[in-house]
Design an enzyme around this catalytic site. Sequence first.
Site, mmCIF file in Angstrom:
data_model
loop_
_atom_site.group_PDB
_atom_site.id
_atom_site.type_symbol
_atom_site.label_atom_id
_atom_site.label_comp_id
_atom_site.label_asym_id
_atom_site.label_seq_id
_atom_site.Cartn_x
_atom_site.Cartn_y
_atom_site.Cartn_z
ATOM 1 C CG ASP A 46 2.754 -20.699 47.494
ATOM 2 O OD1 ASP A 46 3.034 -21.908 48.068
ATOM 3 O OD2 ASP A 46 1.554 -20.207 47.658
ATOM 4 C CG HIS A 69 3.450 -21.403 51.580
ATOM 5 N ND1 HIS A 69 2.683 -22.432 50.945
ATOM 6 C CD2 HIS A 69 2.652 -21.047 52.444
ATOM 7 C CE1 HIS A 69 1.582 -22.971 51.421
ATOM 8 N NE2 HIS A 69 1.514 -21.909 52.654
ATOM 9 C CD GLU A 74 -1.276 -22.650 54.880
ATOM 10 O OE1 GLU A 74 -2.271 -23.411 54.993
ATOM 11 O OE2 GLU A 74 -0.769 -22.657 53.818
ATOM 12 C CD1 TRP A 89 -3.953 -16.962 57.683
ATOM 13 C CD2 TRP A 89 -5.070 -18.477 56.782
ATOM 14 N NE1 TRP A 89 -3.319 -17.900 57.932
ATOM 15 C CE2 TRP A 89 -4.004 -18.946 57.276
ATOM 16 C CE3 TRP A 89 -5.872 -19.217 56.240
ATOM 17 C CZ2 TRP A 89 -3.698 -20.173 57.218
ATOM 18 C CZ3 TRP A 89 -5.852 -20.632 55.971
ATOM 19 C CH2 TRP A 89 -4.604 -21.092 56.650
ATOM 20 C CE1 TYR A 117 -8.607 -16.859 53.714
ATOM 21 C CE2 TYR A 117 -7.801 -19.097 52.778
ATOM 22 C CZ TYR A 117 -7.702 -17.619 53.535
ATOM 23 O OH TYR A 117 -6.597 -17.458 53.807
ATOM 24 C CG PHE A 118 -14.274 -14.993 47.407
ATOM 25 C CD1 PHE A 118 -15.215 -15.414 48.419
ATOM 26 C CD2 PHE A 118 -14.178 -13.670 46.913
ATOM 27 C CE1 PHE A 118 -15.844 -14.251 48.819
ATOM 28 C CE2 PHE A 118 -14.505 -12.825 47.553
ATOM 29 C CZ PHE A 118 -15.635 -12.985 48.681
ATOM 30 C CG ASP A 119 -9.701 -20.869 48.180
ATOM 31 O OD1 ASP A 119 -10.382 -20.398 49.008
ATOM 32 O OD2 ASP A 119 -8.592 -21.579 48.395
ATOM 33 C CD1 TRP A 174 -6.505 -19.230 49.295
ATOM 34 C CD2 TRP A 174 -4.429 -18.433 48.551
ATOM 35 N NE1 TRP A 174 -6.038 -18.530 50.246
ATOM 36 C CE2 TRP A 174 -4.644 -18.060 49.919
ATOM 37 C CE3 TRP A 174 -3.325 -18.097 47.988
ATOM 38 C CZ2 TRP A 174 -3.786 -17.111 50.585
ATOM 39 C CZ3 TRP A 174 -2.386 -17.430 48.730
ATOM 40 C CH2 TRP A 174 -2.857 -17.003 49.924
ATOM 41 C CB THR A 175 -5.331 -19.976 41.377
ATOM 42 O OG1 THR A 175 -4.120 -19.699 41.503
ATOM 43 C CG2 THR A 175 -6.241 -18.577 41.286
ATOM 44 C CD GLU A 176 -4.571 -24.277 46.214
ATOM 45 O OE1 GLU A 176 -5.087 -23.044 46.135
ATOM 46 O OE2 GLU A 176 -4.438 -24.610 47.418
HETATM 47 C C1 ACM Z 1 -3.593 -19.156 53.799
HETATM 48 O O1 ACM Z 1 -4.744 -19.117 53.371
HETATM 49 N N1 ACM Z 1 -2.582 -19.790 53.876
HETATM 50 C C2 ACM Z 1 -3.341 -17.681 54.088
#
Ligand code: ACM
Length: 384
Positions: free
Chosen positions: A41, A115, A182, A248, A273-275, A324-326
Site C-alpha cells: 500500500d 495505493h 481508489e 466493496w 467492513y470490520f474496521d 483495514w488496520t490503519e
Molecule cells: C477498499 O476498501 N478501498 C477496497
Amino acid sequence: RYTLVTGVQTCALPISKSFVKKFIDLLALHKLNRFHWHLTDDQGWRIEIKQYPRLTEVGAWRKQTVSGHWRRNEPNTYDGKPHGGFYTQADIAEIVAYAADRCITVVPEIEMPGHAQAAIAAYPELGNTDVLPPEPLEVSPDWGVNVHVFNANEGTILFLQGVLDEVLALFPSQYIHVGGDECPKREWHESPAAQARMQELGLADEEELQSYFIRRMDDYLVQRGRRLVGWDEILEGGLAPNAIVMSWRGEAGGIAAAQAGHDVIMASNRYTYFDYLQSEDRDAEPLGIGGFISLEKAYSFEPIPPELTPEQGRHIIGGQGQLWTEYIADPRHLEYMAFPRLVALAESVWTPAERKNYADFRGRLSTHLQRLDILDVNYRKPTD
Ligand code: ACM
C-alpha cells in the site's frame, strides 16, 4: 460457496507472524477458507521481492505516521516515530503452509495501479515522473486515497509482472488479487507521457488506461493458470475478460459483474467492513475510521443480492470481511474489531437466507463467546 476473510498488514501494524497464525486459527475455527493478505500500500510494502530489494529496503519503512484521524486538506500532526517491517519470503512460505494445514488458502494482494506510493518511493521511475516534484516521494505517512499512482509504461507493467512471478512462486492460490481500487486519474490526466501512452494504445480516457493495465495482469495470470481478482473499480474502463470482481462499494459493482457473467466476491462496505465502528457512540469506541456496522447488520449480510436471477447468482462465489488496520493500534484492538462480527459473517455466508435468525444467533453466541474467552480473543461484548 467460497468464503474469504481479509486481514490487512499494510498500515499501522507490522503484525507479527505469531499473531497472523492466531488469526488463521480463528478463521479455520469459523469455517472460513481464505485469508486475503493485503501486502502492499502507500504506507508500506510488506513482502520481500528478491529481484527488487528496494521495495522492502525503502518501501517497508516510513518516517512517521499521522496522529489521530487523518484529514484531507487540513493540517495533520505526526508522531515523529519511524515505522515499518516486512515479511521475508521464508516468513510467507511458513504462513502459507500453516494456513494450508488448516484448509485455508492465502490470497495475496499486490496493489496496482493505485495505493502504490511505497513502491514509487523505492523505485521512482514507476511513478508519473513528469508531473511529480523533483525530490523523490517518501513512503506515505498519511491515510486515505493517494494521488500518486504507478505510470502505465511498459517498463512498469513488466516490473509488476516480475513481482507477480515471485508472488506466484510463494502462493499456490488460484486467485491473485491486484487491487485496482481508489486509483485517482489526476496524474495520468496531467502527465504528457501518460497521455502519449493512451494515444499509442488507442485508448479514449484514463479509465481505459486503468483497464488496459489490469488486462495486462489478467492475461499474465491466465497464462500461468491463475485468476485475477480486483476491487470493483476494475469495472470502470471495461472489465478484463477473466477478472473476478470483489464488490466493496456496496453491491452495485458485484451485481453488474455477475450480470455480465463474471464471478464475484461480495465484500460490501454496508455489511462486512470490520474496521467500521460497532457503535454510533464514537466516543465510547477506540479511534477508528468511522462508519457503523452493528453485529446485527453484519449478521444480515446476504452474499447473493436479490436483484440477481438464480443463474446470475451462481457467479457469487463468496463473501468476505475486511479489516483495514490503519486505525487499529495493536492485535488486541484488531480482535476487538473482528469479533464477534466475524462470527456473524461466518454464519451469514454459510446459511441460506431463509434459515437465518438473529435472535437465535444471539442466544447461541454466549456459548461461542465462552470459547473465544478460552482462546484469549479480545472480542467486543455485544450490547444489543
Ligand atoms: C477498499 O476498501 N478501498 C477496497
